[in-house]
Design an enzyme around this catalytic site. Structure first.
Site, PDB file in Angstrom:
ATOM      1  N   GLY A  42       0.749  -0.986  -0.089  1.00 64.56           N
ATOM      2  CA  GLY A  42      -0.006  -0.078   0.148  1.00 64.56           C
ATOM      3  C   GLY A  42       0.934   1.290   0.134  1.00 64.56           C
ATOM      4  O   GLY A  42       1.573   1.514   0.817  1.00 64.56           O
ATOM      5  N   HIS A  43       0.979   1.879  -1.174  1.00 68.33           N
ATOM      6  CA  HIS A  43       1.924   2.871  -1.169  1.00 68.33           C
ATOM      7  C   HIS A  43       1.057   4.261  -1.458  1.00 68.33           C
ATOM      8  O   HIS A  43       0.144   4.149  -2.312  1.00 68.33           O
ATOM      9  CB  HIS A  43       2.958   3.041  -2.434  1.00 68.33           C
ATOM     10  CG  HIS A  43       3.834   1.857  -2.392  1.00 68.33           C
ATOM     11  ND1 HIS A  43       4.703   1.321  -3.156  1.00 68.33           N
ATOM     12  CD2 HIS A  43       4.052   1.025  -1.143  1.00 68.33           C
ATOM     13  CE1 HIS A  43       5.458   0.469  -2.874  1.00 68.33           C
ATOM     14  NE2 HIS A  43       5.016   0.333  -1.583  1.00 68.33           N
TER      15      HIS A  43
HETATM   16  P1  IMP Z   1       1.234 -11.160   3.097  1.00 66.12           P
HETATM   17  O1  IMP Z   1       2.051 -10.396   2.563  1.00 66.12           O
HETATM   18  O2  IMP Z   1      -0.503 -10.896   2.933  1.00 66.12           O
HETATM   19  O3  IMP Z   1       1.051 -12.638   3.021  1.00 66.12           O
HETATM   20  O4  IMP Z   1       1.275 -10.887   4.833  1.00 66.12           O
HETATM   21  C1  IMP Z   1       2.588 -11.381   5.550  1.00 66.12           C
HETATM   22  C2  IMP Z   1       3.041 -10.404   6.722  1.00 66.12           C
HETATM   23  O5  IMP Z   1       3.397  -9.116   5.937  1.00 66.12           O
HETATM   24  C3  IMP Z   1       1.806  -9.745   7.558  1.00 66.12           C
HETATM   25  O6  IMP Z   1       2.471  -9.383   8.789  1.00 66.12           O
HETATM   26  C4  IMP Z   1       1.574  -8.344   6.837  1.00 66.12           C
HETATM   27  O7  IMP Z   1       0.887  -7.497   7.548  1.00 66.12           O
HETATM   28  C5  IMP Z   1       2.863  -7.951   6.222  1.00 66.12           C
HETATM   29  N1  IMP Z   1       2.685  -6.919   5.134  1.00 66.12           N
HETATM   30  C6  IMP Z   1       2.462  -7.553   3.882  1.00 66.12           C
HETATM   31  N2  IMP Z   1       2.573  -6.389   3.204  1.00 66.12           N
HETATM   32  C7  IMP Z   1       2.900  -5.330   3.770  1.00 66.12           C
HETATM   33  C8  IMP Z   1       2.894  -3.928   3.499  1.00 66.12           C
HETATM   34  O8  IMP Z   1       2.730  -3.413   2.247  1.00 66.12           O
HETATM   35  N3  IMP Z   1       3.067  -2.984   4.781  1.00 66.12           N
HETATM   36  C9  IMP Z   1       3.467  -3.533   5.704  1.00 66.12           C
HETATM   37  N4  IMP Z   1       3.360  -4.924   6.044  1.00 66.12           N
HETATM   38  C10 IMP Z   1       2.900  -5.968   5.223  1.00 66.12           C
END
Ligand code: IMP
Length: 438
Positions: A42-43
């Site tokens: 999310g940018h």
């Molecule tokens: P996933 O990428 O949805 O599998 O999530 C795995 C972990 O990465 C979780 O702790 C998410 O909250 C974190 N995460 C994934 N994408 C982001 C991001 O863009 N910003 C911050 N945390 C992220």
């Protein structure tokens, strides 16, 4: 040739403000490339008070003359991409095959990936990872499994796609039933129709993005590689298993974009002036107290993708030094310094201590984090608002001292300092990049 390219990555757990730095530098680049992650990113780019939350579309999309690339390393969700494209178009942003290209080799996030993500998290209960539930992990798992993957090119071949989806859905249904006791039918025919339609709508943008980027590099055109998430969430080098499922550090650029390692160029490591993390996993400097609450409210620390409140804490110089070394960072961009105004003292974690020193020999920094006790250095805070400051010398003395202390700990210059969400709210400091127009 490579020195002109720029790679922008997060050095913490994501949400460091990378989108703003990419947006700032995009006008001097011909290409902006997403090489990892997917819609979990999310940018947020803020222009003239208008917020543009971007998930799959690269942050160069708000600039004319920039070609935005979703490269092969991305877990591509066509449903979310099209929704984002439509929303941006409604807001007057031009998006077409001239300024947005999608790799035919990127792996596609399918509805059963999102279902698998939810089922897996539910079954883990308290031990869950806290994913974004967008099917990222299951999509990359199928990529690694090879025979269960759907790639973007498949969306353009309806008959083959039909066979693949029918076969995969049969396997998934059996797996979901036996592993999770999930019995709902999965509509393979419906998924096929939906994804054929996505293929038609995206067809003109689907190309061999690796070939385009390699040619561009050979011609000397500047490329900006836009990292997703943050290095501590890297599948290989992060706080495993509490990580995302792709290579999000600068090490992931060559494989994820299909370019030679030398094309990585000048690496900018983006950091927050404090630390935040969404989801589960170790976080040594976490402040589950009034300080954390202060940072969360002032920093508007709620997820762009999921809206979840982020965990907040002090700046962790041990973690950032590790991440900066991993990616060979050339300079840092220190974001959200304005959030710290009003704190009497500010802490930096400079060292980890352990009850059992023996474990230190065996484990990497991310693995040590869950048993680490932080040693802090305390610095005096400042009360002044700094949102309107545009030169380093105009910052309060204590803010300058804080910035300099971080430079000393990490051993890298801080090139840019963010003092607010707007495009112009940035201070040019010790940057090695020329011609940055702010
Ligand atoms: P996933 O990428 O949805 O599998 O999530 C795995 C972990 O990465 C979780 O702790 C998410 O909250 C974190 N995460 C994934 N994408 C982001 C991001 O863009 N910003 C911050 N945390 C992220």
């Amino acid at each position: 040739m490579s020195a002109q390219n720029i790679t922008i990555i997060g050095l913490q757990w994501g949400d460091e403000g990378k989108g703003k730095i990419v947006d700032l530098l995009a006008s001097s680049c011909r290409y902006v490339v997403r090489y990892c992650g997917g819609a979990n990113a999310g940018h947020t780019v803020t222009v003239s008070g208008q917020q543009y939350p971007l998930h799959l579309v690269p942050s160069g999309i708000l600039h004319e003359g920039v070609r935005n690339i979703v490269a092969n390393g991305v877990a591509f969700d066509p449903a979310i991409a099209l929704e984002e494209i439509d929303t941006l178009r409604e807001r007057g942003i031009t998006i077409n095959a001239e300024n947005l290209s999608i790799s035919s080799s990127a792996n596609v996030v399918m509805p059963y990936h999102k279902l698998a993500d939810r089922l897996s998290e539910q079954s883990l209960g308290a031990g869950k990872i806290g994913t974004t539930a967008l099917g990222i992990g299951p999509c990359y798992s199928d990529k690694a499994a090879r025979t269960l993957a759907i790639r973007v090119a498949d969306l353009l071949a309806p008959e083959t796609l039909k066979e693949k989806i029918a076969r995969i859905v049969e396997i998934k249904s059996k797996t979901f039933r036996s592993v999770f006791g999930y019995d709902e039918p999965i509509d393979a025919e419906g998924i096929w129709r939906e994804y054929c339609d996505y293929g038609k709508r995206l067809a003109e943008m689907i190309v061999d993005t690796g070939a385009i980027l390699r040619r561009a590099w050979q011609r000397g055109e500047r490329i900006c590689f836009e990292g997703g998430q943050g290095s501590m969430l890297d599948i290989d080098h992060g706080t495993f298993p509490y990580v995302t499922s792709s290579s999000v550090s600068a090490c992931g650029v060559p494989a994820g974009a299909g370019v030679p390692p030398k094309a990585v160029g000048h690496v900018i490591g983006v950091i927050k002036a404090y630390t935040s993390r969404v989801g589960a996993g170790p976080f040594p400097t976490e402040q589950d107290n009034q300080i954390g609450q202060y940072l969360r409210e002032r920093g508007k620390e709620y997820g762009t993708t999921t809206g979840r409140p982020r965990r907040c804490g002090w700046f962790d110089a041990v973690a950032v030094k590790y991440a900066a070394d991993l990616s060979g960072v050339d300079e840092l961009a220190l974001m959200l310094l304005d959030v710290l105004s009003g704190l009497e003292t500010i802490k930096i974690c400079t060292q980890y201590r352990f009850d059992d020193d023996k474990i230190v020999q065996h484990h990497s920094i991310p693995l040590l984090m869950s048993s680490a006790k932080c040693v802090y250095e305390q610095l005096p805070g400042w009360d002044e608002r700094i949102e309107d400051v545009r030169s380093f010398s105009d910052l309060p003395t204590n803010a300058r001292a804080y910035v300099q202390r971080i430079e000393e700990f990490i051993g890298k210059p801080i090139g840019l300092i963010g003092v607010g969400p707007e495009r112009g709210q940035i201070i040019k400091h010790n940057t090695g990049l020329e011609n940055i127009v702010i």
